[in-house]
Design a protein around this motif. Structure first.
Motif, short mmCIF file in Angstrom:
data_model
loop_
_atom_site.label_atom_id
_atom_site.label_comp_id
_atom_site.label_asym_id
_atom_site.label_seq_id
_atom_site.Cartn_x
_atom_site.Cartn_y
_atom_site.Cartn_z
N LEU A 85 9.93 25.02 6.98
CA LEU A 85 11.12 24.43 6.76
C LEU A 85 11.33 23.02 6.63
O LEU A 85 11.97 22.42 5.85
N GLN A 86 10.51 22.33 7.51
CA GLN A 86 10.32 20.70 7.54
C GLN A 86 10.02 20.12 6.23
O GLN A 86 10.50 19.46 5.63
N ARG A 87 9.00 20.83 5.70
CA ARG A 87 8.41 20.47 4.39
C ARG A 87 9.28 20.50 3.34
O ARG A 87 9.52 19.65 2.38
N SER A 88 10.11 21.54 3.47
CA SER A 88 11.17 22.01 2.37
C SER A 88 12.51 21.10 2.43
O SER A 88 12.93 20.55 1.37
N MET A 89 12.98 20.80 3.57
CA MET A 89 14.14 20.16 3.73
C MET A 89 13.80 18.60 3.96
O MET A 89 14.83 17.81 3.81
N GLY A 90 12.85 18.39 4.51
CA GLY A 90 12.54 16.80 4.54
C GLY A 90 12.60 16.65 6.17
O GLY A 90 13.40 17.03 6.92
N GLU A 91 11.64 15.62 6.73
CA GLU A 91 11.72 15.60 8.21
C GLU A 91 12.90 14.88 8.83
O GLU A 91 13.08 14.79 9.83
N ASP A 92 13.39 14.18 7.75
CA ASP A 92 14.76 13.67 8.26
C ASP A 92 15.92 14.31 8.63
O ASP A 92 16.90 13.95 9.30
N LYS A 93 15.94 15.70 7.86
CA LYS A 93 16.84 16.48 8.11
C LYS A 93 16.61 17.79 8.86
O LYS A 93 17.34 18.68 9.40
N CYS A 94 15.32 17.87 9.32
CA CYS A 94 14.72 19.09 10.08
C CYS A 94 13.68 18.66 11.02
O CYS A 94 12.66 18.01 10.53
N ARG A 95 13.94 18.77 12.26
CA ARG A 95 12.83 18.31 13.18
C ARG A 95 12.74 19.22 14.59
O ARG A 95 13.37 20.35 14.44
N SER A 96 11.39 19.28 14.93
CA SER A 96 11.08 19.99 16.08
C SER A 96 11.32 19.19 17.32
O SER A 96 10.78 18.13 17.45
N LEU A 97 11.72 19.91 18.42
CA LEU A 97 11.78 19.22 19.68
C LEU A 97 11.41 20.09 20.90
O LEU A 97 11.77 21.18 20.94
N LEU A 98 10.53 19.83 21.71
CA LEU A 98 10.28 20.30 22.93
C LEU A 98 10.47 19.65 24.04
O LEU A 98 10.28 18.46 24.08
N PHE A 99 11.27 20.29 24.88
CA PHE A 99 11.69 19.67 26.25
C PHE A 99 10.78 19.99 27.40
O PHE A 99 10.54 21.39 27.79
N PHE A 100 10.26 19.12 28.06
CA PHE A 100 9.22 19.37 29.43
C PHE A 100 9.72 19.13 30.51
O PHE A 100 10.63 18.25 30.65
N ARG A 101 9.73 20.13 31.52
CA ARG A 101 10.02 19.72 32.89
C ARG A 101 9.02 18.88 33.55
O ARG A 101 8.07 18.97 33.33
N SER A 102 9.58 18.07 34.44
CA SER A 102 8.75 17.19 35.22
C SER A 102 9.14 17.05 36.57
O SER A 102 8.93 16.38 37.43
N GLY A 103 9.76 18.07 37.16
CA GLY A 103 10.23 17.93 38.73
C GLY A 103 10.99 19.28 38.82
O GLY A 103 11.03 20.14 37.95
N GLY A 104 11.41 19.40 40.16
CA GLY A 104 12.20 20.70 40.60
C GLY A 104 11.63 21.29 41.45
O GLY A 104 10.49 21.89 41.14
N ASN A 105 12.13 21.55 42.70
CA ASN A 105 11.54 22.27 43.64
C ASN A 105 12.41 23.61 43.82
O ASN A 105 12.28 24.45 44.84
N ALA A 106 13.50 24.00 43.00
CA ALA A 106 14.20 25.23 43.32
C ALA A 106 13.30 26.40 42.54
O ALA A 106 12.56 26.24 41.91
N LYS A 107 13.57 27.65 43.20
CA LYS A 107 12.85 28.65 42.78
C LYS A 107 12.90 29.03 41.08
O LYS A 107 11.95 29.40 40.41
N GLU A 108 13.96 28.47 40.94
CA GLU A 108 14.39 28.52 39.38
C GLU A 108 13.49 27.71 38.44
O GLU A 108 13.15 27.56 37.18
N ASP A 109 12.79 26.51 39.22
CA ASP A 109 11.62 25.57 38.48
C ASP A 109 10.33 25.96 38.65
O ASP A 109 9.65 25.20 37.80
N LYS A 110 10.23 27.13 38.92
CA LYS A 110 8.83 27.69 38.80
C LYS A 110 8.69 28.44 37.45
O LYS A 110 9.60 28.97 36.93
N PRO A 111 7.44 28.47 36.79
CA PRO A 111 6.16 27.95 37.34
C PRO A 111 6.16 26.58 37.25
O PRO A 111 6.66 26.07 36.06
N HIS A 112 5.42 25.90 38.21
CA HIS A 112 5.16 24.50 38.03
C HIS A 112 4.04 24.08 37.09
O HIS A 112 3.01 25.20 36.94
N TYR A 113 3.86 23.21 36.35
CA TYR A 113 2.84 22.78 35.71
C TYR A 113 2.45 21.23 35.50
O TYR A 113 3.37 20.26 36.00
#
Length: 432
Positions: A220-248
């Motif tokens: 889709l990015q190649r078709s639309m152009g990278e200025d109009k379509c992008r991928s984003l990945l959101f990484f965790r970097s902390g948190g000790n609540a049980k909902e924050d597992k699994p840690h990596y």
């Protein structure tokens, strides 16, 4: 409030008018001032002392409509005063209510088990317009009235201005650590198989579907152009609540391999603010710094884990930490327009009544929302039809589409979400 009201008027009117909107559209009940404008919106009293923040600001359900568009305050009356169009539907207060998530602060006692305001309890859901970006529709009405008054405005040909294809890195692997090995053995899995899973090639880990997701995105990015379509990945970097597992381990070879994959595909890396930090916003800055140090980059994008953007204090802490763009603003239990708009909007704090520099990107569709029995519980056909309806409504107003698909939803033979993702992207590619 004057700055916020001006911003809302500019935001709704859009287009080329910019700051000139204040010359043409007034927000006043003073009849002596009507002649200074082309269109006047009559305040409903929503912002008055003794009214704001009280149950007097509860909108009626079902709401009234003007030109087929539901609004929350005022009346549907439109009149001509001289050559001025006077609108009694308070579109400014209605937009403020939605853009600023005002009702979520009015009802701080109404939260789910994760401290989130339930989407099904929102005015949009209860009134039946969660699938419509009504604030964008208010803008179209204002432009129509301005045209009728001789101020030339133009409606753009429908298109999607931008697509954010986002993925939260919650559980990137199924068995790559000794902790996971122990967990599998304790749950009854064959110990040899559990150890084998730890040492198998990363690409063979069933949870590691990021290469497939980014390949789909790239088409889709190649078709639309990278200025109009992008991928984003959101990484965790902390948190000790049980909902924050699994840690990596951000510095471990597997996560570093995933980061290298992000660079290969030109994907943006953002912070996945932990569940614990959502409860204790003072932790946000240190989580951001930890992520930046691990990857050697500057991070300005965020999404809260569990979509748990609970209170203004959370959002204010993001701004103080140097986050400029947040992608949390969607409901976990119902897909649609939490902010009433399909467009990025500056955060409006309904408690301090301050206009923030932080930009909110409305999250329109999350994978788990669609089929989960405790949420929308849609079949494949129902989910596809609903997603395409939301996307079409974004297209009508030249808005921005933000999708959230987890890597665990792209596992083969694990339900319909993998096929649904590729089909949605394929159809957007056809209709771009």
């Amino acid at each position: 409030m004057t700055e916020i009201i001006r911003y809302i008027l500019r935001f709704m009117a859009g287009g080329h008018l910019g700051d000139d909107i204040s010359r043409f559209v007034g927000y006043t009940s003073d009849k002596y001032l009507f002649s200074e404008y082309k269109v006047v919106i009559i305040p409903s009293g929503f912002f008055d002392d003794g009214v704001y923040g009280s149950n007097k600001t509860e909108p009626k359900i079902p709401p009234e409509s003007i030109e087929g568009v539901p609004f929350l305050f005022g009346s549907p009356q439109i009149e001509m005063v001289g050559d001025v169009i006077v609108v009694h539907a308070d579109l400014v207060a209605s937009a403020y209510f939605l853009l600023g998530r005002y009702e979520e602060i009015l009802h701080r006692d109404l939260r789910d088990e994760h401290g989130r305001f339930p989407g099904i309890k929102s005015v949009q859901s209860r009134a039946g317009f969660i699938d419509r970006p009504v604030v964008d529709e208010y803008g179209r009405l204002i432009r129509m009235w301005l045209n009728q008054s001789g101020v030339k405005t133009e409606e753009s040909t429908p298109f999607i201005a931008k697509i954010n294809l986002t993925h939260d890195v919650d559980a990137p692997f199924s068995g790559r650590t000794w902790r996971n090995v122990a967990r599998k053995i304790l749950s009854g899995q064959n110990p040899i198989k559990a150890v084998f899973d730890k040492y198998t090639a990363l690409e063979l880990d069933p949870y590691y579907t990021f290469p497939w997701l980014l390949q789909q995105n790239a088409i889709l990015q190649r078709s639309m152009g990278e200025d109009k379509c992008r991928s984003l990945l959101f990484f965790r970097s902390g948190g000790n609540a049980k909902e924050d597992k699994p840690h990596y381990n951000l510095r471990g070879k597997d996560i570093q391999a995933l980061y290298a994959l992000c660079k290969q595909y030109g994907a943006t890396v953002g912070l996945h603010c932990s569940y614990q930090a959502g409860r204790n916003p003072s932790l946000i800055l240190q989580e951001k710094l930890r992520l930046e140090n691990a990857f050697g980059i500057k991070v300005t994008d965020n999404r809260n884990h569990f979509l748990a953007s609970r209170e203004p204090e959370d959002v204010e802490a993001l701004e103080l930490a140097g986050i400029t763009d947040d992608f949390t603003a969607g409901y976990a239990d119902v897909a649609g327009f939490r902010l009433g708009t399909s467009k990025p909007v500056r955060y409006i704090n309904p408690v301090s009544r301050r206009l923030s520099s932080l930009t909110l990107h409305p999250l329109i569709i999350m994978d788990g929302t669609l089929g989960d029995p405790k949420y929308m519980n849609l079949t494949y056909d129902e989910a596809e039809e609903y997603c395409l309806r939301l996307i079409n409504n974004i297209r009508k107003f030249c808005g921005e589409l933000t999708l959230l698909w987890h890597n665990t939803s792209a596992i083969e033979y694990s339900g319909y979400l993998r096929n649904l993702y590729s089909e949605i992207l394929r159809k957007m590619n056809q209709e771009k």
